[in-house]
Design a protein around this motif. Sequence first.
Motif, PDB file in Angstrom:
ATOM      1  N   TYR A 217       7.731  -1.204   1.228  1.00 57.39           N
ATOM      2  CA  TYR A 217       8.568  -1.487   0.068  1.00 57.39           C
ATOM      3  C   TYR A 217       8.490  -0.325  -0.911  1.00 57.39           C
ATOM      4  N   GLU A 218       9.599   0.280  -1.184  1.00 61.90           N
ATOM      5  CA  GLU A 218       9.701   1.365  -2.165  1.00 61.90           C
ATOM      6  C   GLU A 218      11.042   1.222  -2.867  1.00 61.90           C
ATOM      7  N   PRO A 219      11.051   1.209  -4.209  1.00 63.38           N
ATOM      8  CA  PRO A 219      12.340   1.126  -4.897  1.00 63.38           C
ATOM      9  C   PRO A 219      13.290   2.238  -4.413  1.00 63.38           C
ATOM     10  N   GLY A 220      14.493   1.835  -4.011  1.00 62.93           N
ATOM     11  CA  GLY A 220      15.531   2.806  -3.618  1.00 62.93           C
ATOM     12  C   GLY A 220      15.455   3.252  -2.163  1.00 62.93           C
ATOM     13  N   LEU A 221      14.420   2.876  -1.449  1.00 63.72           N
ATOM     14  CA  LEU A 221      14.256   3.379  -0.075  1.00 63.72           C
ATOM     15  C   LEU A 221      15.293   2.800   0.892  1.00 63.72           C
ATOM     16  N   LYS A 222      15.592   1.522   0.693  1.00 67.61           N
ATOM     17  CA  LYS A 222      16.512   0.858   1.607  1.00 67.61           C
ATOM     18  C   LYS A 222      17.865   1.590   1.629  1.00 67.61           C
ATOM     19  N   GLU A 223      18.323   1.965   0.446  1.00 65.52           N
ATOM     20  CA  GLU A 223      19.619   2.643   0.338  1.00 65.52           C
ATOM     21  C   GLU A 223      19.580   3.979   1.080  1.00 65.52           C
ATOM     22  N   VAL A 224      18.457   4.703   0.919  1.00 69.85           N
ATOM     23  CA  VAL A 224      18.333   6.013   1.572  1.00 69.85           C
ATOM     24  C   VAL A 224      18.356   5.829   3.090  1.00 69.85           C
ATOM     25  N   VAL A 225      17.589   4.862   3.574  1.00 71.27           N
ATOM     26  CA  VAL A 225      17.521   4.622   5.022  1.00 71.27           C
ATOM     27  C   VAL A 225      18.892   4.194   5.540  1.00 71.27           C
ATOM     28  N   GLU A 226      19.534   3.279   4.802  1.00 68.26           N
ATOM     29  CA  GLU A 226      20.815   2.760   5.294  1.00 68.26           C
ATOM     30  C   GLU A 226      21.883   3.836   5.354  1.00 68.26           C
TER      31      GLU A 226
ATOM     32  N   LYS B 186      -1.256  -0.794  -6.739  1.00 69.19           N
ATOM     33  CA  LYS B 186      -0.505  -0.414  -7.935  1.00 69.19           C
ATOM     34  C   LYS B 186       0.822  -1.137  -7.873  1.00 69.19           C
ATOM     35  N   LYS B 187       1.613  -1.068  -8.937  1.00 69.97           N
ATOM     36  CA  LYS B 187       2.876  -1.804  -8.926  1.00 69.97           C
ATOM     37  C   LYS B 187       3.911  -1.123  -8.022  1.00 69.97           C
ATOM     38  N   ASP B 188       4.959  -1.871  -7.707  1.00 69.59           N
ATOM     39  CA  ASP B 188       6.099  -1.375  -6.935  1.00 69.59           C
ATOM     40  C   ASP B 188       5.750  -0.919  -5.529  1.00 69.59           C
ATOM     41  N   THR B 189       4.714  -1.488  -4.963  1.00 68.75           N
ATOM     42  CA  THR B 189       4.416  -1.238  -3.556  1.00 68.75           C
ATOM     43  C   THR B 189       3.848  -2.520  -2.958  1.00 68.75           C
ATOM     44  N   ASN B 190       3.984  -2.642  -1.628  1.00 75.33           N
ATOM     45  CA  ASN B 190       3.349  -3.779  -0.943  1.00 75.33           C
ATOM     46  C   ASN B 190       2.046  -3.336  -0.293  1.00 75.33           C
ATOM     47  N   ASP B 191       1.589  -2.144  -0.626  1.00 72.73           N
ATOM     48  CA  ASP B 191       0.391  -1.584  -0.001  1.00 72.73           C
ATOM     49  C   ASP B 191      -0.866  -2.109  -0.709  1.00 72.73           C
ATOM     50  N   THR B 192      -1.835  -2.542   0.085  1.00 73.50           N
ATOM     51  CA  THR B 192      -3.069  -3.068  -0.507  1.00 73.50           C
ATOM     52  C   THR B 192      -4.292  -2.236  -0.119  1.00 73.50           C
ATOM     53  N   ARG B 193      -4.063  -1.124   0.566  1.00 70.97           N
ATOM     54  CA  ARG B 193      -5.226  -0.375   1.057  1.00 70.97           C
ATOM     55  C   ARG B 193      -6.136   0.040  -0.107  1.00 70.97           C
ATOM     56  N   GLU B 194      -7.403  -0.294   0.007  1.00 70.41           N
ATOM     57  CA  GLU B 194      -8.423   0.031  -1.005  1.00 70.41           C
ATOM     58  C   GLU B 194      -8.103  -0.542  -2.388  1.00 70.41           C
ATOM     59  N   SER B 195      -7.236  -1.539  -2.444  1.00 66.26           N
ATOM     60  CA  SER B 195      -6.895  -2.120  -3.745  1.00 66.26           C
ATOM     61  C   SER B 195      -8.148  -2.697  -4.409  1.00 66.26           C
ATOM     62  N   ALA B 196      -8.276  -2.447  -5.714  1.00 66.01           N
ATOM     63  CA  ALA B 196      -9.438  -2.985  -6.441  1.00 66.01           C
ATOM     64  C   ALA B 196      -9.479  -4.508  -6.328  1.00 66.01           C
ATOM     65  N   ALA B 197      -8.307  -5.123  -6.218  1.00 67.17           N
ATOM     66  CA  ALA B 197      -8.232  -6.592  -6.145  1.00 67.17           C
ATOM     67  C   ALA B 197      -9.091  -7.133  -5.002  1.00 67.17           C
TER      68      ALA B 197
ATOM     69  N   ALA C  92      -9.305 -19.095 -15.686  1.00 65.54           N
ATOM     70  CA  ALA C  92      -9.130 -17.702 -16.111  1.00 65.54           C
ATOM     71  C   ALA C  92      -8.024 -17.045 -15.306  1.00 65.54           C
ATOM     72  N   ILE C  93      -7.492 -15.972 -15.899  1.00 62.33           N
ATOM     73  CA  ILE C  93      -6.515 -15.135 -15.188  1.00 62.33           C
ATOM     74  C   ILE C  93      -7.121 -13.732 -15.103  1.00 62.33           C
ATOM     75  N   ALA C  94      -7.030 -13.130 -13.926  1.00 61.66           N
ATOM     76  CA  ALA C  94      -7.452 -11.735 -13.804  1.00 61.66           C
ATOM     77  C   ALA C  94      -6.235 -10.917 -13.375  1.00 61.66           C
ATOM     78  N   VAL C  95      -5.826  -9.972 -14.214  1.00 57.05           N
ATOM     79  CA  VAL C  95      -4.668  -9.127 -13.889  1.00 57.05           C
ATOM     80  C   VAL C  95      -5.166  -7.927 -13.095  1.00 57.05           C
ATOM     81  N   MET C  96      -4.700  -7.825 -11.859  1.00 48.04           N
ATOM     82  CA  MET C  96      -5.201  -6.774 -10.968  1.00 48.04           C
ATOM     83  C   MET C  96      -4.195  -5.644 -10.781  1.00 48.04           C
ATOM     84  N   THR C  97      -2.905  -5.982 -10.880  1.00 51.23           N
ATOM     85  CA  THR C  97      -1.858  -4.979 -10.644  1.00 51.23           C
ATOM     86  C   THR C  97      -0.905  -5.016 -11.828  1.00 51.23           C
ATOM     87  N   GLU C  98      -0.385  -3.849 -12.213  1.00 51.04           N
ATOM     88  CA  GLU C  98       0.413  -3.763 -13.446  1.00 51.04           C
ATOM     89  C   GLU C  98       1.895  -4.091 -13.225  1.00 51.04           C
ATOM     90  N   TRP C  99       2.193  -5.077 -12.386  1.00 51.98           N
ATOM     91  CA  TRP C  99       3.591  -5.448 -12.151  1.00 51.98           C
ATOM     92  C   TRP C  99       4.296  -5.750 -13.473  1.00 51.98           C
TER      93      TRP C  99
END
Length: 474
Positions: A56-65, A337-348, A416-423
């Motif tokens: 998932y990357e903003p704008g990627l689908k359009e480029v690929v298509e 981080k925000k705007d990705t579906n990647d979780t590798r090494e995510s602090a969460a 409690a709420i813990a905010v892990m990603t800056e969405w």
Amino acid sequence: MNSSDNPLRICCIGAGYVGGPTMAMIAKQCPDIQVTVVDLNQSRIDQWNSDVLPVYEPGLKEVVEEARGRNLSFSTDVEEGIRGSNMIFISVNTPTKTHGVGAGRAANLEFVEKCARRIAECSQGHKIVVEKSTLPVRTAEAVKRILKSSSNGATFDVLSNPEFLAEGTAVSDLLAPDRVLIGGESSEAIEQLARVYERWIPRQKILTTNLWSSELSKLTANAFLAQRVSSINSISALCEATGADVDEVAKAIGTDSRIGPKFLKASVGFGGSCFQKDILNLVYLCEHFGLSDVASYWEQVVKMNDYQKQRFSKRIIRTMFHTVSDKQIAIWGFAFKKDTNDTRESAAIYICRDLLEEGARLVIYDPRVSEKQIRNDLLNVFKDHSLEVSARHRRLIETNVSVVSDAYQASQNAHAIAVMTEWDEFKKLDMKRVYENMYRPAFVFDGRNILDETALAKIGFEVHGIGRSSKFSI
Ligand code: UDX
Ligand code: UDX
């Protein structure tokens, strides 16, 4: 090679977060160049050929298509991909070694070596091989030697062309990079690759160096960026102890043009597939060359990041009256981080591990990360040295983790709420509604400092941000 009887045809081995978007952009910008992306993973290739891309990357689908079916294709036929091209990018993963010599630090070059051997086997004529994966300095030497063993008498030039895109902004980074770096020995090969990028990137932004400088620059860039995050995170601990506010300090120092404002956002800790891996790789290289002081200097950046993650979990536990056992904690965001579906090494992942060990019940929501991915990551983090997950940990994940489809649901009946990603969507929530459905005191641990803590305190929340004194309900 740019003559009409031998037009440039590109193949990229590795359809991951780097190979996929980079090749899609080249294909979009150069409609006359055939670009084939190959990968061993059939389901990944199927996804690249479908409406739901694996990345998932903003704008990627359009480029690929725009390019797919015209001059961009995705396939698992690695051999055919190599045969049919005269410029081959290697963009396979180079994870940190998990066992053997250099385990935990050195890069695992198995996949890169396999690619080089495959290229040597299948090639005829002359080909340019481009290292796109991040590699230890002097890897090109090994790649060259393997390619020389080609049985068909093929000849090769090897270039290093590291990718500096960041996830979440891949498309804009690829469209307008700060620079493109090409390292190599053959000025003709460098020129051929430079001409591809020149289609949309000004020539003065295309830097050329020798091979080793290019390989080392990528590791160094990531080490410097990560170092800035660890530096500001180290100061965040001091801010919490003294009453200074880390965002104010970051702003104050960032206006110094010598320091600059970027990469000074204190956080729960950096994640992603690159920072930790590349620093550890650098540390290993320094040790290999007998530079132990240099190695320990850089190792500290990773240690500080681990400290920051641990500090966050401990703060949650300490603040919630020294126990989170059987308490429900909403985890907002799981991506690194925000705007990705990647979780590798995510602090969460690490915060969730710590809280689960303490008996907390976690209700996790991320706008882009699937439940399957979250559960997989949590299973992996509990693996022991023999890569087994104990029955207790499996049960813990089954019984104490739920994954839901919105942030309100996650905080329903939470302590409690813990905010892990800056969405961005977390900033737009109706926090009064959130508060009404939570236990009191309603704690918020903002690992990204994205919420308006004064407004939250007015509603009644008790807010604990990174690097600032806590705000209690007023
Ligand atoms: C990878 C590296 O991790 C990074 O160091 C480098 O800078 C760029 O390439 P990324 O694209 O994020 O980054 O990796 P990943 O998403 O794991 O993609 C790698 C792909 O290569 C996977 O789809 C995998 O199936 C494929 N692969 C791996 C092959 O096709 N052949 C192999 O032999 C090994
Ligand atoms: C990084 C490099 O930026 C990129 O050039 C390289 O090609 C790959 O590695 P990436 O890991 O995709 O890119 O994202 P990045 O934006 O660098 O963020 C890395 C981590 O640092 C994230 O977890 C992010 O949340 C964190 N971070 C970043 C902070 O905590 N504070 C900051 O100020 C900046």
